[in-house]
Design an enzyme around this catalytic site. Structure first.
Site: not given
Ligand code: APR
Length: 235
Positions: A90, A105
Site C-alpha cells: 500500500d 514486495h
Molecule cells: N498493529 C500491529 N501489528 C498487528 C496489528 C496491529 N493492529 N494487527 C496484527 N498485527 C500483527 C500480527 O500479530 C502479525 O504479527 O501484524 C502481523 C501480520 O503478519 P502477516 O499477516 O503475516 O503480514 P506480514 O508479516 O506483513 O506478511 C509478510 O507475506 O503474504 C506475504 O507479501 C506478503 O508482505 C507480505 C508478507
C-alpha cells in the site's frame, strides 16, 4: 548529524487503516488462495482472477487513510534520518508523509511487464481507480501485470534494504509475523549494540528476535510508547 532510524513494517501497521493482514484470524490468506492469486503460475493459469484480486485491492486503497502509526513515523523525520523498509504494497507510508520508503514486495499503485517484471521501461505508476485489464499492454508489448513481488519471485532490493538496516542507529519492527523470507531475515542485520524495538499486539510465533524490546500493543498505541522510549534514549 541525525541518528539513523530504520523502521521495518508489515501488514500489521496498516490493519488499523482497515486493510486486512495476511495471517491473522480474518487475514487475506484465510479467504484467498495465495498460490492462485499471488504467484506467476496462478497468473498464467487464470490471469483474470489475479487481475480481479489486485484491482479490488488497488481500488480499496482509495478508500483507506494512513493511521496514527504511519503519521508518527513521518513526524519522526523531524528528529531522525528515517528510512522505512516495508513489506507492504500500500502507499500509506508515503501518504502519511514519509519521504524515504523502500518497498520490498512491490506497490499496488504501479504496473509492469509480465515478460520482465523488473524492466525499468515498463514499471509505471497506474491510477488506482483504473483496472488492469486483459489485453492492456506494457511498454514491451506484453500483458500488463501488477508491480507486485509474487511468491517465488526475486526480491530485487534486498541488498539496499540490508544496507539500511546494518547502518541503523535505532531499528524498529512493526506489524510483521516475520515468516516470509528473505524480508524476515532483515531482523538479523541490525547491529547487536543498538536499541531494537518490535511493536506487535501478539507474540512472534518464531520467538522474539534476540535483543529486541517487545512493545506489546497495536501499531497505533505502540508508536506512542516507542516515542517515549526514544525520548528516554535522548536524555
Ligand atoms: N498493529 C500491529 N501489528 C498487528 C496489528 C496491529 N493492529 N494487527 C496484527 N498485527 C500483527 C500480527 O500479530 C502479525 O504479527 O501484524 C502481523 C501480520 O503478519 P502477516 O499477516 O503475516 O503480514 P506480514 O508479516 O506483513 O506478511 C509478510 O507475506 O503474504 C506475504 O507479501 C506478503 O508482505 C507480505 C508478507
Amino acid at each position: 548529524m541525525q541518528k539513523k532510524l530504520v523502521v521495518f513494517t508489515g501488514a500489521g501497521i496498516s490493519a488499523e487503516s482497515g486493510i486486512p493482514t495476511f495471517r491473522d484470524a480474518n487475514g487475506m490468506w484465510g479467504k484467498y488462495d495465495a498460490m492462485k492469486l499471488a504467484n506467476v503460475e496462478g497468473f498464467e493459469e487464470d490471469p483474470q482472477a489475479v487481475l480481479d484480486f489486485y484491482n479490488a485491492r488497488r481500488k480499496n486503497l482509495l478508500e483507506v487513510q494512513p493511521n496514527h502509526a504511519h503519521l508518527v513515523l513521518a513526524e519522526l523525520e523531524k528528529q531522525y534520518d528515517v528510512t522505512i523498509v516495508t513489506q507492504n504494497v500500500d502507499n500509506l507510508h508515503e501518504r502519511a508523509g514519509s519521504n524515504k520508503v523502500l518497498h520490498l514486495h512491490g506497490e499496488l499503485s504501479k504496473v509492469t511487464s509480465s515478460r520482465n517484471r523488473l524492466d525499468s521501461n515498463c514499471i509505471k505508476d497506474y491510477p488506482l481507480d483504473v483496472p488492469i485489464r486483459l489485453g492492456d499492454k506494457a511498454a514491451d508489448g506484453s500483458q500488463l501485470r501488477p508491480y507486485i513481488v509474487w511468491f517465488g519471485e526475486y526480491v530485487d532490493n534486498m541488498d539496499e534494504a540490508t544496507r539500511f538496516v546494518k547502518q541503523a542507529d535505532i531499528f524498529v519492527v512493526i506489524g510483521t509475523s516475520l515468516v516470509v523470507y528473505p524480508a524476515a531475515g532483515l531482523v538479523n542485520y541490525a547491529k547487536r549494540e543498538i536499541p531494537k524495538f518490535l511493536i506487535d499486539p501478539n507474540d512472534i510465533k518464531g520467538g522474539l528476535p534476540m535483543g529486541y524490546q517487545h512493545i506489546k500493543a497495536t501499531a497505533v498505541e505502540g508508536v506512542d510508547e516507542l516515542v517515549k522510549r526514544l525520548d528516554e534514549l535522548e536524555k
